[in-house]
Design an enzyme around this catalytic site. Structure first.
Site: not given
Length: 606
Positions: A88, A336, A372, A542, A575, A578, A581
């Site tokens: 974050s 992310r 959050t 990506c 990977c 996130c 894709c």
């Protein structure tokens, strides 16, 4: 009690591990219909040890202490450690934390050590920057700049102290449904020790089933189990589709002369064009470190856009170049997807046997650039409903609790009020005026009406559907990298700590759920459309270099999932979870599922 349960649980795993290592002489194909699974009965099973899931777990144990009624709570976390998969920008508004743990400041070792000292916003052109008015909802007075990974790990320690059973490395792979499919009975973890051909290795262990009266999904944005229940129970009926952004982030230790503890800066404009929603940030964290990053709405049209290259180009701006000059070192990188749909895209929050909390529910306040506090509060609200339903035995014939009270509690909460007030700001940027129209509408809405209008603006549909055809755009000429200021993608990926066992089933599949065609056929169609129509979008989109459209052996006559001399290579070991894709691919045929538990990124500074 907790220690005994943990010993029993790990003992069962050890027995299964010993059995499989001594009886398997060769790799047999895995048949899920003929596997014997261990089962465990719990009151509440929470999938995801993020702020929402851990806040729910802590609140359940608080109620246990207050009411004197014991309740068993299990949290499953796919990361190897609590917090390792949490990313974050991390300015935290402590509203929910103050409610959950009123005396948190008295706890030794808490990570909220850097309060914000100033907030500002700048508009960037290619070569200059200037201050612009700071929207009131982006004020950070009383907030804290933290590593969200460390904050989550701290919540995990508190939860375990209170008696919550937290199991890192256990990925929630699927839900357990009743025979009629109308109720969720719990969670099944994924198998461990399968090779790429789904054959059982010597260390094979079948997934466990945690049967629960309440299952809370706290997977974060676009979770695989959340997708399943939303579709099965039609939870989006009458709601807008969720929309997303991709957030890319770096952590630097900057030269002391450039460091200003507690300073918060948000940017708009360059390097993004006027038709793109997004912006950058710089947060001066504790210990001489800064967090910087860029968020780009995934409704972008140009398939040649690379979010990673946009972030690297942003650092070439004179303002960023100066900030990162001198004795500065990059420490971490990550990415992310983020929910951007807001109020309109929040689905029905409960289903038979469970509920959605946190980013599984989509409660990010996009204009505030924070989620959050909302995630934690939804976890607390769901916990209160779950505790009451379980302890008062308001359960169905299948043994699952009624969670309908959570929806009403949410509608009466400050989270609902907060999201309602800003519901029109994000979609206002989808007008023909683009960023300028959005800024004008947002200014009026924020300063004057605060959402008190009789309309609710709609979103544009799915982000994938907004992608334009390659023939309508020109490739973007990105500047060369200037190490150490900017680097190639694989150098950055090496900073994520990502690790997946090489010989395990690929968790990224080319498949539409309704299709039963062969793998080669699916891949051929995927390559044909994505290369021919969209210029191989995933190869640029990506942020971890997972997807490549490369020359196939045999050229234009190649077979086996290729088209016109091109084939798709999926580097699943890269990977970083996130989910871009799964969201953005125009053909909507990439299915992200959880890999073997414990794999993925390891964010400890972010």
């Amino acid at each position: 009690m907790l220690r005994r349960r943990m010993q029993q649980f790990t003992g069962r795993l050890a027995l299964r591990r010993q059995f499989h290592s001594t009886t398997l002489r060769r790799r047999e194909p895995f048949d899920p219909a003929n596997v014997e699974r261990a089962e465990d009965e719990v009151d509440v099973c929470i999938v995801g040890a993020g702020p929402a899931g851990l806040s729910a777990a802590i609140r359940l144990k608080q109620l246990e202490q207050e009411k004197g009624k014991e309740i068993r709570v299990v949290v499953l976390e796919k990361g190897p450690e609590v917090g390792s998969h949490i990313l974050s920008g991390a300015v935290i508004e402590p509203t929910a934390l103050n409610e959950l743990l009123p005396q948190w400041k008295d706890r030794s070792g808490h990570p909220l050590t850097q309060p914000t000292t100033s907030s500002s916003m700048r508009f960037l052109t290619q070569s200059s920057s200037f201050p612009i008015p700071h929207p009131p909802q982006m004020s950070n007075k009383g907030n804290y700049i933290v590593s969200l990974s460390r904050f989550t790990a701290w919540l995990g320690e508190i939860a375990e102290e209170m008696g919550v059973e937290v199991y890192p490395g256990f990925a929630g792979a699927s839900l357990v449904y009743s025979e009629d499919g109308k109720s969720v009975l719990g969670v099944r973890t994924n198998e461990v020790g399968l090779d790429r051909q789904r054959r059982m290795k010597d260390n094979f262990e079948p997934g466990m089933e945690f049967r629960a009266k309440v299952t809370l999904l706290a997977e974060g944005a676009h979770g695989s189990l959340t997708k399943d229940v939303v579709q099965r129970f039609n939870l989006r009926e009458g709601k807008e589709l969720q929309t997303y952004g991709i957030g890319l982030k770096e952590v630097w230790r900057v030269d002391p002369e450039k460091y200003d503890a507690g300073k918060v800066v948000h940017t708009m404009g360059w390097p993004l064009t006027s038709d793109l929603y997004g912006g950058g940030w710089v947060y001066h964290m504790a210990d001489g470190m800064i967090s910087l990053g860029l968020v780009i709405g995934l409704d972008y049209r140009n398939p040649y856009l690379s979010p990673y290259r946009e972030l690297q180009r942003m650092k070439h701006h004179p303002w960023f170049r100066d900030l990162l000059s001198g004795n500065s070192t990059r420490l971490a990188y990550g990415g992310r997807t983020l929910n951007e749909g807001g109020y309109q895209s929040i689905p029905k929050l409960f289903f038979p046997g469970g509920a959605l909390i946190g980013c599984s529910a989509g409660v990010v306040n996009v204009p505030k650039i924070k989620g959050t506090h909302n995630a934690m509060k939804t976890g607390m609200l769901a916990a209160e409903t779950a505790f009451e339903s379980v302890t008062e035995e308001r359960v169905t014939e299948e043994g699952v609790a009624d969670m309908s009270g959570y929806e009403e509690a949410f509608k009466s909460s400050w989270v609902h009020k907060e999201l309602w007030e800003v519901r029109n700001i994000r979609p206002s940027f989808n007008t023909a005026l683009g960023i300028w129209g959005g800024m004008m509408y947002s200014g009026v809405d924020s300063l004057l009406v605060k959402g008190r209008v009789p309309w609710t603006l709609k979103h544009h549909g799915s982000d994938a559907a907004q992608t334009g055809k390659a023939q309508d755009f020109k490739p973007i000429d990105y500047p060369p990298f200037e190490a150490p200021l900017s680097t190639d993608l694989m150098t950055s990926v090496s900073l994520t700590g990502t690790n997946h066992a090489e010989d395990q089933p690929v968790h990224l599949l080319v498949r539409k759920p309704e299709e039963q065609t062969e793998e080669d056929t699916r891949r051929t169609e995927h390559v044909k459309r994505n290369v021919e129509e969209f210029g191989g979008l995933l190869g640029r989109a990506c942020p971890a270099g997972v997807y490549e459209y490369v020359d196939a052996e045999g050229g234009s006559n190649a077979e086996g999932g290729s088209w016109n001399g091109k084939k798709l290579v999926i580097n699943s070991q890269n990977c970083i979870h996130c989910k871009l894709c799964d969201i953005k691919v125009p053909t909507q045929d990439i299915q992200w599922s959880v890999p073997e538990g414990g794999g993925g990124p390891k964010y400890n500074l972010t």
